[in-house]
Design an enzyme around this catalytic site. Structure first.
Site, mmCIF file in Angstrom:
data_model
loop_
_atom_site.group_PDB
_atom_site.id
_atom_site.type_symbol
_atom_site.label_atom_id
_atom_site.label_comp_id
_atom_site.label_asym_id
_atom_site.label_seq_id
_atom_site.Cartn_x
_atom_site.Cartn_y
_atom_site.Cartn_z
ATOM 1 N N GLY A 1 1.898 -9.550 9.861
ATOM 2 C CA GLY A 1 2.158 -10.953 10.149
ATOM 3 C C GLY A 1 1.324 -11.554 11.258
ATOM 4 N N ALA A 2 0.662 -10.719 12.067
ATOM 5 C CA ALA A 2 -0.083 -11.269 13.205
ATOM 6 C C ALA A 2 -1.173 -12.228 12.767
ATOM 7 C CB ALA A 2 -0.692 -10.127 14.023
ATOM 8 N N ARG B 1 0.831 -1.197 0.000
ATOM 9 C CA ARG B 1 0.000 0.000 0.000
ATOM 10 C C ARG B 1 0.872 1.256 0.000
ATOM 11 N NH1 ARG B 1 -2.080 -3.760 3.505
ATOM 12 N NH2 ARG B 1 -4.272 -4.330 3.237
ATOM 13 N N ASP C 1 -11.664 -8.236 16.339
ATOM 14 C CA ASP C 1 -10.754 -7.951 15.223
ATOM 15 C C ASP C 1 -10.868 -6.499 14.778
ATOM 16 O OD1 ASP C 1 -8.838 -8.386 13.318
ATOM 17 O OD2 ASP C 1 -10.145 -9.455 11.923
ATOM 18 N N THR D 1 2.574 -2.419 3.521
ATOM 19 C CA THR D 1 2.511 -0.994 3.222
ATOM 20 C C THR D 1 3.919 -0.434 3.133
ATOM 21 O OG1 THR D 1 1.408 1.081 3.843
ATOM 22 C CG2 THR D 1 2.481 -0.144 5.592
#
Length: 240
Positions: free
Chosen positions: A99-100, A38, A222, A84
């Site tokens: 990566g989470a 991004r 989330d 990004t």
């Protein structure tokens, strides 16, 4: 005009769209993030700085596309990558890996030198040491091995040169559904899991935290906080 691609950068003549040069990483590695990079590359001091999806940051000669340095601070075993581009902050290139959602990687923000890509500081969004005051806000201590972490700052941050402050939004704790188990006990304490689902402001020179605002403590929905922040002067009650 410099445009990020899945594997590098394309430089175009902005007057007619002709390609001047194209850089593709010689080693794309394991593609970790599930989206293109991004935002726009950073342009500074005759260089173009961009992140690559598998976790590297590169500096390119703005005129020729020649690779000037290559820096990889992410860890493959944690499935860290970049989704990004970096931001520029007072001579530093600042980036935050994703990566989470792929393996519980603990969120962090890195700053590297624009001249050589050497690591200058790291801010652990998820505290990894009991000496960090935020560590006690987790019911289950964050652990790479246990997959408990999260809070990836996967969208672009912002830099305020007046206060020398870097600001990022952070993601949910991982695994976020474990919070529901705690909510099953009405008498159980819901911990905040700092600094997930928050805004974190750090000193651009040192990476030390200046302040935070947690939007969703103990997030179980989330609810990433990833609108790109903006600094502005505003009037309130007739005062700037």
């Amino acid at each position: 005009m410099y445009i990020s691609t899945q594997t590098g950068v394309i430089a175009l003549d902005a007057t007619n769209g002709d390609v001047i040069w194209q850089y593709d990483s010689p080693n794309i590695g394991d593609v970790i993030t599930d989206s293109a990079t991004r935002g726009a590359p950073v342009i500074f001091d005759g260089k173009v700085f961009t992140t690559l999806r598998y976790g590297a940051t590169v500096a390119l000669d703005a005129a020729t596309g020649e690779e000037l340095w290559f820096s990889q601070l992410t860890q493959e075993e944690l499935n860290e990558g970049f989704s990004t581009n970096p931001i520029f902050a007072n001579g530093k290139i600042v980036q935050a890996p994703s990566g989470a959602d792929f393996g519980g990687a603990p969120g962090k923000i890195h700053a590297v030198g624009a001249e050589d890509g050497e690591l200058l500081w790291t801010f652990d969004i998820v505290p990894m040491s009991p000496d960090d005051p935020a560590y006690s806000t987790w019911t289950n201590p964050p652990s790479w091995e246990a997959g408990i972490g999260g809070a990836s700052a996967w969208n672009a941050g912002a830099f305020d040169p007046v206060s020398n402050t870097i600001l990022y939004g952070t993601g949910q704790p991982t695994p976020w559904d474990r919070v529901s188990e705690r909510r099953g006990d009405p008498s159980g304490e819901i911990t905040s899991d700092l600094y997930t689902a928050s805004w974190v402001a750090v000193d651009a020179d040192t990476g030390a935290i200046r302040w935070y605002h947690q939007v969703v403590p103990g997030d179980e929905w989330d609810m990433d906080q990833h609108t790109v922040p903006m600094f502005a002067n505003v009037s309130y009650d007739g005062e700037e």
